[in-house]
Design an enzyme around this catalytic site. Structure first.
Site, mmCIF file in Angstrom:
data_model
loop_
_atom_site.group_PDB
_atom_site.id
_atom_site.type_symbol
_atom_site.label_atom_id
_atom_site.label_comp_id
_atom_site.label_asym_id
_atom_site.label_seq_id
_atom_site.Cartn_x
_atom_site.Cartn_y
_atom_site.Cartn_z
ATOM 1 N N GLN A 97 23.771 123.715 -44.336
ATOM 2 C CA GLN A 97 22.585 123.108 -43.712
ATOM 3 C C GLN A 97 22.872 121.646 -43.379
ATOM 4 O OE1 GLN A 97 18.727 124.463 -45.880
ATOM 5 N NE2 GLN A 97 20.384 124.611 -47.366
ATOM 6 N N ASP A 100 26.781 116.688 -41.848
ATOM 7 C CA ASP A 100 27.704 115.567 -42.099
ATOM 8 C C ASP A 100 29.179 115.890 -41.856
ATOM 9 O OD1 ASP A 100 27.052 116.025 -45.667
ATOM 10 O OD2 ASP A 100 28.557 117.007 -44.422
ATOM 11 N N HIS A 115 22.350 123.704 -38.976
ATOM 12 C CA HIS A 115 21.400 122.706 -38.458
ATOM 13 C C HIS A 115 22.080 121.699 -37.545
ATOM 14 C CE1 HIS A 115 18.683 123.582 -42.179
ATOM 15 N NE2 HIS A 115 18.602 124.525 -41.255
ATOM 16 N N CYS A 123 22.794 116.321 -23.993
ATOM 17 C CA CYS A 123 21.780 115.792 -23.079
ATOM 18 C C CYS A 123 20.472 116.552 -23.274
ATOM 19 C CB CYS A 123 22.278 115.957 -21.625
ATOM 20 S SG CYS A 123 21.117 115.299 -20.432
ATOM 21 N N CYS A 126 20.591 118.227 -19.013
ATOM 22 C CA CYS A 126 21.715 119.037 -18.491
ATOM 23 C C CYS A 126 22.525 119.592 -19.664
ATOM 24 C CB CYS A 126 22.578 118.168 -17.559
ATOM 25 S SG CYS A 126 23.683 117.034 -18.399
ATOM 26 N N SER A 184 17.708 122.928 -52.130
ATOM 27 C CA SER A 184 16.411 123.240 -52.764
ATOM 28 C C SER A 184 15.862 124.554 -52.201
ATOM 29 C CB SER A 184 15.418 122.110 -52.460
ATOM 30 O OG SER A 184 15.248 122.025 -51.028
HETATM 31 C C1 BV8 Z 1 12.461 127.121 -37.310
HETATM 32 C C2 BV8 Z 1 18.770 118.747 -39.521
HETATM 33 C C3 BV8 Z 1 11.390 128.494 -35.713
HETATM 34 C C4 BV8 Z 1 18.198 117.449 -39.098
HETATM 35 C C5 BV8 Z 1 17.095 119.914 -40.870
HETATM 36 C C6 BV8 Z 1 5.229 124.188 -41.755
HETATM 37 C C7 BV8 Z 1 5.250 123.162 -40.819
HETATM 38 C C8 BV8 Z 1 6.319 122.958 -39.958
HETATM 39 C C9 BV8 Z 1 7.439 123.812 -40.017
HETATM 40 C C10 BV8 Z 1 7.434 124.820 -40.970
HETATM 41 C C11 BV8 Z 1 6.343 125.006 -41.821
HETATM 42 N N1 BV8 Z 1 6.644 126.060 -42.623
HETATM 43 C C12 BV8 Z 1 7.880 126.535 -42.323
HETATM 44 C C13 BV8 Z 1 8.358 125.811 -41.295
HETATM 45 C C14 BV8 Z 1 9.674 126.024 -40.665
HETATM 46 C C15 BV8 Z 1 10.590 124.861 -41.014
HETATM 47 C C16 BV8 Z 1 10.659 124.678 -42.513
HETATM 48 O O1 BV8 Z 1 11.321 125.443 -43.197
HETATM 49 N N2 BV8 Z 1 9.952 123.646 -43.026
HETATM 50 C C17 BV8 Z 1 9.929 123.435 -44.459
HETATM 51 C C18 BV8 Z 1 10.156 121.949 -44.771
HETATM 52 C C19 BV8 Z 1 8.559 123.917 -44.968
HETATM 53 N N3 BV8 Z 1 11.893 125.225 -40.498
HETATM 54 C C20 BV8 Z 1 12.177 124.928 -39.215
HETATM 55 O O2 BV8 Z 1 11.451 124.312 -38.474
HETATM 56 C C21 BV8 Z 1 13.513 125.483 -38.710
HETATM 57 N N4 BV8 Z 1 13.301 126.091 -37.441
HETATM 58 O O3 BV8 Z 1 11.884 127.629 -38.222
HETATM 59 O O4 BV8 Z 1 12.354 127.492 -36.004
HETATM 60 C C22 BV8 Z 1 11.652 128.853 -34.304
HETATM 61 C C23 BV8 Z 1 12.185 130.116 -34.031
HETATM 62 C C24 BV8 Z 1 12.379 130.461 -32.715
HETATM 63 C C25 BV8 Z 1 12.085 129.565 -31.674
HETATM 64 C C26 BV8 Z 1 11.586 128.283 -31.974
HETATM 65 C C27 BV8 Z 1 11.359 127.915 -33.298
HETATM 66 C C28 BV8 Z 1 14.507 124.352 -38.508
HETATM 67 C C29 BV8 Z 1 14.832 123.740 -39.845
HETATM 68 C C30 BV8 Z 1 15.980 122.744 -39.682
HETATM 69 C C31 BV8 Z 1 15.434 121.346 -39.807
HETATM 70 N N5 BV8 Z 1 16.568 120.419 -39.800
HETATM 71 N N6 BV8 Z 1 18.168 119.114 -40.809
HETATM 72 C C32 BV8 Z 1 18.623 116.341 -40.015
HETATM 73 O O5 BV8 Z 1 19.364 116.585 -40.993
HETATM 74 O O6 BV8 Z 1 18.207 115.212 -39.713
HETATM 75 S S1 BV8 Z 1 16.474 120.337 -42.391
HETATM 76 C C33 BV8 Z 1 17.095 119.349 -43.621
HETATM 77 O O7 BV8 Z 1 16.594 119.935 -44.838
HETATM 78 C C34 BV8 Z 1 18.591 119.357 -43.800
HETATM 79 O O8 BV8 Z 1 19.303 120.243 -42.977
HETATM 80 C C35 BV8 Z 1 18.735 119.805 -45.240
HETATM 81 O O9 BV8 Z 1 19.926 120.372 -45.532
HETATM 82 C C36 BV8 Z 1 17.641 120.772 -45.270
HETATM 83 C C37 BV8 Z 1 17.299 121.420 -46.531
HETATM 84 O O10 BV8 Z 1 17.310 120.499 -47.540
HETATM 85 P P1 BV8 Z 1 18.453 120.669 -48.659
HETATM 86 O O11 BV8 Z 1 19.775 120.680 -47.996
HETATM 87 O O12 BV8 Z 1 18.121 121.805 -49.537
HETATM 88 O O13 BV8 Z 1 18.301 119.290 -49.341
HETATM 89 P P2 BV8 Z 1 17.198 118.900 -50.434
HETATM 90 O O14 BV8 Z 1 17.219 117.414 -50.568
HETATM 91 O O15 BV8 Z 1 15.923 119.607 -50.138
HETATM 92 O O16 BV8 Z 1 17.777 119.537 -51.789
HETATM 93 C C38 BV8 Z 1 18.953 119.009 -52.351
HETATM 94 C C39 BV8 Z 1 19.238 119.883 -53.555
HETATM 95 O O17 BV8 Z 1 20.482 119.469 -54.108
HETATM 96 C C40 BV8 Z 1 18.195 119.739 -54.656
HETATM 97 O O18 BV8 Z 1 17.860 121.038 -55.118
HETATM 98 C C41 BV8 Z 1 18.919 118.931 -55.739
HETATM 99 O O19 BV8 Z 1 18.519 119.338 -57.042
HETATM 100 C C42 BV8 Z 1 20.349 119.314 -55.508
HETATM 101 N N7 BV8 Z 1 21.336 118.302 -55.891
HETATM 102 C C43 BV8 Z 1 21.178 116.950 -55.939
HETATM 103 N N8 BV8 Z 1 22.360 116.384 -56.321
HETATM 104 C C44 BV8 Z 1 23.256 117.403 -56.491
HETATM 105 C C45 BV8 Z 1 22.606 118.626 -56.222
HETATM 106 N N9 BV8 Z 1 23.225 119.810 -56.301
HETATM 107 C C46 BV8 Z 1 24.530 119.816 -56.667
HETATM 108 N N10 BV8 Z 1 25.230 118.680 -56.939
HETATM 109 C C47 BV8 Z 1 24.615 117.474 -56.859
HETATM 110 N N11 BV8 Z 1 25.310 116.340 -57.139
HETATM 111 ZN ZN ZN Z 2 22.576 115.066 -18.637
#
Ligand code: BV8
Ligand code: ZN
Length: 239
Positions: A97, A100, A115, A123, A126, A184
């Site tokens: 996900q 980086d 992601h 763009c 285009c 998460s």
């Molecule tokens: C889609 C790229 C449909 C950008 C990201 C309500 C409102 C609005 C939307 C929704 C909703 N309900 C559901 C949705 C859908 C939505 C969604 O899931 N929302 C959630 C928040 C509720 N999903 C989408 O919109 C997706 N698209 O559904 O499209 C569709 C279908 C057809 C046609 C049109 C549309 C798109 C989702 C992608 C969003 N982009 N990132 C950017 O990075 O800037 S998401 C972003 O969160 C990152 O990619 C990230 O990876 C991802 C998930 O987070 P995690 O990676 O899990 O990170 P997090 O901090 O949460 O957790 C870290 C974990 O690591 C923790 O558990 C921690 O304990 C642990 N940890 C910490 N340190 C360590 C460790 N583990 C091991 N070692 C360590 N040292």
């Molecule tokens: Zn262009």
């Protein structure tokens, strides 16, 4: 419990990793929802969206530019390297996900960026797309066709790249073991992948210092960080 998992790991042909921001945390890249989380300083649900981009492209671009600079200055950690080394012994696929690129920089060759990637721009109109090689003179940068360029990442509400997503499902459905590392599992549809793997009879191993929504569904859930746990865990396989 651990022994049986160890056997399954050694016998496994294909091992798939689903990774999230946590695997890059020990490279100094803040996670999204952790205490140092990215989402703390900015409201990501605001910034990582199409609306935010068109409302305030400069702000969204400044956020990604800052993150990209941090990421390029960061290095893969022992967790990324352990996964890359495993390719010498097993079929390995990384469904990340993260945007980086640290898995690729650690040497993993089969990485699916669910992601998108912070080092690629495209763009808004285009089909221009390319890797970012330097800094921009102005934000938002403009395409040759004069329209705004955007980071080639998947924003909330946007579909995942169709080919990458269907490949990811295929991999989840055909693996013997799936490691769920540093995520998460809060974001869909990526959080469906462990469910597909479980349905296909794969062993599920989680590595996360905290409990997640799916910890109870795991065959083994290791309360540790990825840079600590993965080298040890994967050394079982490298026999
Ligand atoms: C889609 C790229 C449909 C950008 C990201 C309500 C409102 C609005 C939307 C929704 C909703 N309900 C559901 C949705 C859908 C939505 C969604 O899931 N929302 C959630 C928040 C509720 N999903 C989408 O919109 C997706 N698209 O559904 O499209 C569709 C279908 C057809 C046609 C049109 C549309 C798109 C989702 C992608 C969003 N982009 N990132 C950017 O990075 O800037 S998401 C972003 O969160 C990152 O990619 C990230 O990876 C991802 C998930 O987070 P995690 O990676 O899990 O990170 P997090 O901090 O949460 O957790 C870290 C974990 O690591 C923790 O558990 C921690 O304990 C642990 N940890 C910490 N340190 C360590 C460790 N583990 C091991 N070692 C360590 N040292
Ligand atoms: Zn262009």
């Amino acid at each position: 419990m651990f022994e049986s998992i160890a056997d399954k790991l050694s016998q496994a042909e294909k091992i798939v990793f689903v990774t999230g921001a946590g695997i890059s945390q020990e490279s100094g890249i803040p996670t999204f929802r952790g205490k140092d989380g990215l989402w703390r300083k900015y409201d990501a649900m605001q910034l990582a969206t199409i609306d935010a981009f068109y409302e305030n492209p400069k702000l969204v671009w400044e956020w990604y530019d800052e993150r990209r600079k941090n990421i390029l200055a960061a290095k893969p950690n022992a967790g990324h390297t352990a996964i890359a080394n495993l390719e010498k012994y097993k079929q390995v696929r990384v469904l990340t996900q993260n945007i980086d690129g640290l898995h690729q920089r650690a040497g993993s060759s089969q990485v699916y960026e669910l992601h998108g990637s912070i080092i690629t721009i495209k763009c808004t109109v285009c089909d221009f797309k390319e890797k970012i090689t330097g800094d921009f003179s102005e934000l938002p940068p403009r395409c040759k066709c004069s329209n705004m360029l955007r980071p080639d990442v998947v924003w909330f509400g946007e579909a995942l790249p169709q080919n990458v997503w269907s490949e990811a499902i295929m991999q989840a459905n055909s693996c013997n073991v799936m490691f769920v590392v540093g995520t998460s599992l809060a974001v869909s549809p990526a959080n469906m992948l462990p469910i597909y793997a479980k349905q296909n009879g794969a062993i599920l191993v989680e590595v996360n210092p905290e409990e997640t929504l799916m910890s109870k569904d795991m065959d083994l859930s290791i309360r540790s960080t990825s840079a600590k746990a993965l080298p040890e865990l994967l050394s079982i396989v490298n026999k």
